[in-house]
Structure formats: structure tokens, C-alpha cells
Design an enzyme around this catalytic site. Sequence first.
Site, PDB file in Angstrom:
ATOM      1  N   LYS A 125       0.866  -1.200   0.000  1.00 28.63           N
ATOM      2  CA  LYS A 125       0.000   0.000   0.000  1.00 28.63           C
ATOM      3  C   LYS A 125       0.890   1.234   0.000  1.00 28.63           C
ATOM      4  O   LYS A 125       2.051   1.184   0.453  1.00 28.63           O
ATOM      5  CB  LYS A 125      -0.940   0.010   1.213  1.00 28.63           C
ATOM      6  CG  LYS A 125      -0.266   0.046   2.599  1.00 28.63           C
ATOM      7  CD  LYS A 125       0.102   1.432   3.092  1.00 28.63           C
ATOM      8  CE  LYS A 125       0.883   1.390   4.405  1.00 28.63           C
ATOM      9  NZ  LYS A 125       1.644   2.593   4.686  1.00 28.63           N
ATOM     10  N   GLY A 179       7.452   1.432   4.963  1.00 28.53           N
ATOM     11  CA  GLY A 179       6.251   2.286   4.880  1.00 28.53           C
ATOM     12  C   GLY A 179       5.304   1.828   3.784  1.00 28.53           C
ATOM     13  O   GLY A 179       4.416   2.564   3.370  1.00 28.53           O
ATOM     14  N   LEU A 180       5.505   0.585   3.318  1.00 31.07           N
ATOM     15  CA  LEU A 180       4.682   0.065   2.224  1.00 31.07           C
ATOM     16  C   LEU A 180       3.681  -0.996   2.679  1.00 31.07           C
ATOM     17  O   LEU A 180       3.000  -1.622   1.867  1.00 31.07           O
ATOM     18  CB  LEU A 180       5.588  -0.518   1.127  1.00 31.07           C
ATOM     19  CG  LEU A 180       6.519   0.496   0.461  1.00 31.07           C
ATOM     20  CD1 LEU A 180       7.539  -0.199  -0.430  1.00 31.07           C
ATOM     21  CD2 LEU A 180       5.693   1.497  -0.358  1.00 31.07           C
ATOM     22  N   GLY A 191       4.069  -3.964   3.890  1.00 29.49           N
ATOM     23  CA  GLY A 191       4.339  -5.344   3.461  1.00 29.49           C
ATOM     24  C   GLY A 191       3.919  -6.389   4.490  1.00 29.49           C
ATOM     25  O   GLY A 191       3.225  -7.351   4.158  1.00 29.49           O
ATOM     26  N   GLY A 192       4.322  -6.180   5.739  1.00 28.79           N
ATOM     27  CA  GLY A 192       3.977  -7.141   6.803  1.00 28.79           C
ATOM     28  C   GLY A 192       2.471  -7.185   7.016  1.00 28.79           C
ATOM     29  O   GLY A 192       1.882  -8.273   7.166  1.00 28.79           O
ATOM     30  N   ASP A 246      -2.881  -1.282   9.972  1.00 31.38           N
ATOM     31  CA  ASP A 246      -3.069  -1.226   8.515  1.00 31.38           C
ATOM     32  C   ASP A 246      -3.635  -2.531   7.939  1.00 31.38           C
ATOM     33  O   ASP A 246      -3.902  -2.601   6.734  1.00 31.38           O
ATOM     34  CB  ASP A 246      -1.717  -0.981   7.811  1.00 31.38           C
ATOM     35  CG  ASP A 246      -1.164   0.397   8.092  1.00 31.38           C
ATOM     36  OD1 ASP A 246      -1.929   1.253   8.581  1.00 31.38           O
ATOM     37  OD2 ASP A 246       0.035   0.609   7.826  1.00 31.38           O
TER      38      ASP A 246
HETATM   39  O1  C5P Z   1      -0.628  -1.107  14.576  1.00 34.10           O
HETATM   40  P1  C5P Z   1       0.814  -1.343  14.238  1.00 34.10           P
HETATM   41  O2  C5P Z   1       1.361  -2.561  14.917  1.00 34.10           O
HETATM   42  O3  C5P Z   1       1.084  -1.336  12.780  1.00 34.10           O
HETATM   43  O4  C5P Z   1       1.591  -0.100  14.819  1.00 34.10           O
HETATM   44  C1  C5P Z   1       2.965  -0.116  15.044  1.00 34.10           C
HETATM   45  C2  C5P Z   1       3.326   1.004  16.005  1.00 34.10           C
HETATM   46  O5  C5P Z   1       3.108   2.268  15.379  1.00 34.10           O
HETATM   47  C3  C5P Z   1       2.479   1.061  17.252  1.00 34.10           C
HETATM   48  O6  C5P Z   1       3.023   0.283  18.268  1.00 34.10           O
HETATM   49  C4  C5P Z   1       2.508   2.538  17.611  1.00 34.10           C
HETATM   50  O7  C5P Z   1       3.719   2.846  18.283  1.00 34.10           O
HETATM   51  C5  C5P Z   1       2.568   3.215  16.273  1.00 34.10           C
HETATM   52  N1  C5P Z   1       1.236   3.665  15.789  1.00 34.10           N
HETATM   53  C6  C5P Z   1       0.639   4.790  16.356  1.00 34.10           C
HETATM   54  N2  C5P Z   1      -0.571   5.216  15.883  1.00 34.10           N
HETATM   55  C7  C5P Z   1      -1.169   4.588  14.851  1.00 34.10           C
HETATM   56  C8  C5P Z   1      -0.573   3.454  14.241  1.00 34.10           C
HETATM   57  C9  C5P Z   1       0.652   3.020  14.745  1.00 34.10           C
HETATM   58  O8  C5P Z   1       1.175   5.393  17.294  1.00 34.10           O
HETATM   59  N3  C5P Z   1      -2.325   5.053  14.388  1.00 34.10           N
END
Ligand code: C5P
Length: 277
Positions: free
Chosen positions: A10, A100-101, A103-104, A137
Site C-alpha cells: 500500500k 512504509g509500504l 508489506g507485513g 493497517d
Molecule cells: O498497529 P501497528 O502494529 O502497525 O503499529 C505499530 C506502532 O506504530 C504502534 O506500536 C505505535 O507505536 C505506532 N502507531 C501509532 N498510531 C497509529 C498506528 C501506529 O502510534 N495510528
Amino acid sequence: MILTERAYAKINLFLDVTGRREDGYHEIVTLMHSVSLCDRIRINASFSDKRSIVIRSNNKSLKNDESNLIYKSALKYMLKFDINAKIKIDLRKIIPIGAGLGGGSSDAAAMLRAMNRIFKRADEGQLLSIAAEIGSDVPFCLVGGCALCSGRGEKIEPARINISPYLVIAIGESRVSTPEAYAMLDEKYQDFKKYNEEKGFYASADAPLYYNIFQSVINNKEIEAIKAIMHQGGAENTLMSGSGPSVVGVFSSPRRASLVKRALKRKGFLAFRCILK
Ligand code: C5P
């Protein structure tokens, strides 16, 4: 049963933070779009007395244990629906990791789609809620296409945009993790309400494209150099995706995109040509 799923990357064509949340996350508004750059997962599943998940991948830097988002997806799905199965997964990783894409997140979403094609237990709402537990995401990656996402990123509203579909995505060597990138924003803005009042537009469906708040904290020579090469090659627009460091360039033709991809590779950057999906 054996099946394959594609996991599309994405990009964020707009990304803004509107506040900090009590749970430590941030309130965001982002316009996400799937692109044709993708990983592929091949799943071999069979019922068994014991649950097991084995992941093999072409990327040796990726852990294949419980920390892998594909593993988490398969396990969460089996636990939720009380399924005992032996799951073998082959991951062909193409999307750069931590770029930032998404992938995971997309691999996790593809795994959930695959589990549901095999076991058929979840309705759309259940699958989306498992996705949101895995990562902010992942719900978007489950649905794909183009959407305006809010909350942590997990609330998705289908959207439409009208831009050229020919893209180049390029990445330098430097990496900042997503939590680190958010911490940098916290330090810079302290008060997101004030920042939002001052900047002259609000994060919404009508917000201008090609804005990413992370660009104000994640900026380095590599990102500048990539953007300069893209602009020299006729990019209509360039923008960092997610918390970076990947940069997306939008081009009016596949030919221009090809030339710029080659120019970026000559300078030693990892670069892909792809289209909006
Ligand atoms: O949800 P995800 O595991 O992808 O998020 C990774 C990290 O990015 C979270 O632990 C948090 O520190 C930060 N994050 C955030 N606010 C968001 C999405 C992610 O602070 N809306």
C-alpha cells in the site's frame, strides 16, 4: 488443500495525525491505495490433531516464529474458530521490509484471506476485527483498493481518486521504525490540535493529496536525492509513504516511469515500477 494469495503493498497519498490516544496510538487520517507491487504466499493446510504453523521464506532477515504477522494471523484465526490444522506457508517476499509500504500488514491480510478461503468460518466483520487486532493497517490491506482510513488506521471508507496510475517506488538504506517515527512527531508537535489549527487544512476526505506529516520529521539526503531524480524524470508528484523511507513518484506514462526506475537503480537505490491497483 493448497492455495496461493497475493499480498499487495500500500501507499499513503495523504497522511496526517490529528491527536494522541489514551492507548498510546495516534489518531490518523490517511488515504491509502493498493499498488501492484506484491508478495506471494502459498499455503498448504490440512486438518490435524495438533495445531502447527511452519513458515518458509526467501528473505532470511525475516523471523519465521510467533512474531511473524503471518504466523499471528494463522494462529488467531485457528484459536477464534477452534480449528486444529497443520499450516505450511511459503512466503515469496518482494515488498521491502520496514519501508512504509505495509508489506507485513499485507502478508497478514493475505494469510487471513487464505485461512477464510480454506476454513470459511469468518464473515467480513469478523475477519476485519481479527485484522485490526494484528495491526492498524491490516484491515485496509484485507479490503485493498483505495480508502480513506481513520482511527488508528483501521476504520476504512472506500474512496476514489483520479490520478495517473504509473508509479515508481524507491528506497534508500536508512530506516526508522514506525514507533520511533511517531515519537519524533510527538516531540516536534507536542500539541497536534494546535498544529492542525495552524496548518490551514484539516485531515478529511477533501484534504489535498500528497501530504504526509512524517515528511516533516523523516527527511534525509537519500529521500531528497530520490525525489530530485524523480522530478528530473518528469514526476507529476512525489511523496513519502507511511512513516517512510520509501518514496512514491507518480508519472504520466509507463515509459517515463521505466526511465526513472533505471536512473534510480544506477544511483544504487532499490526501485520498483508498479501501478495503482
Ligand atoms: O498497529 P501497528 O502494529 O502497525 O503499529 C505499530 C506502532 O506504530 C504502534 O506500536 C505505535 O507505536 C505506532 N502507531 C501509532 N498510531 C497509529 C498506528 C501506529 O502510534 N495510528
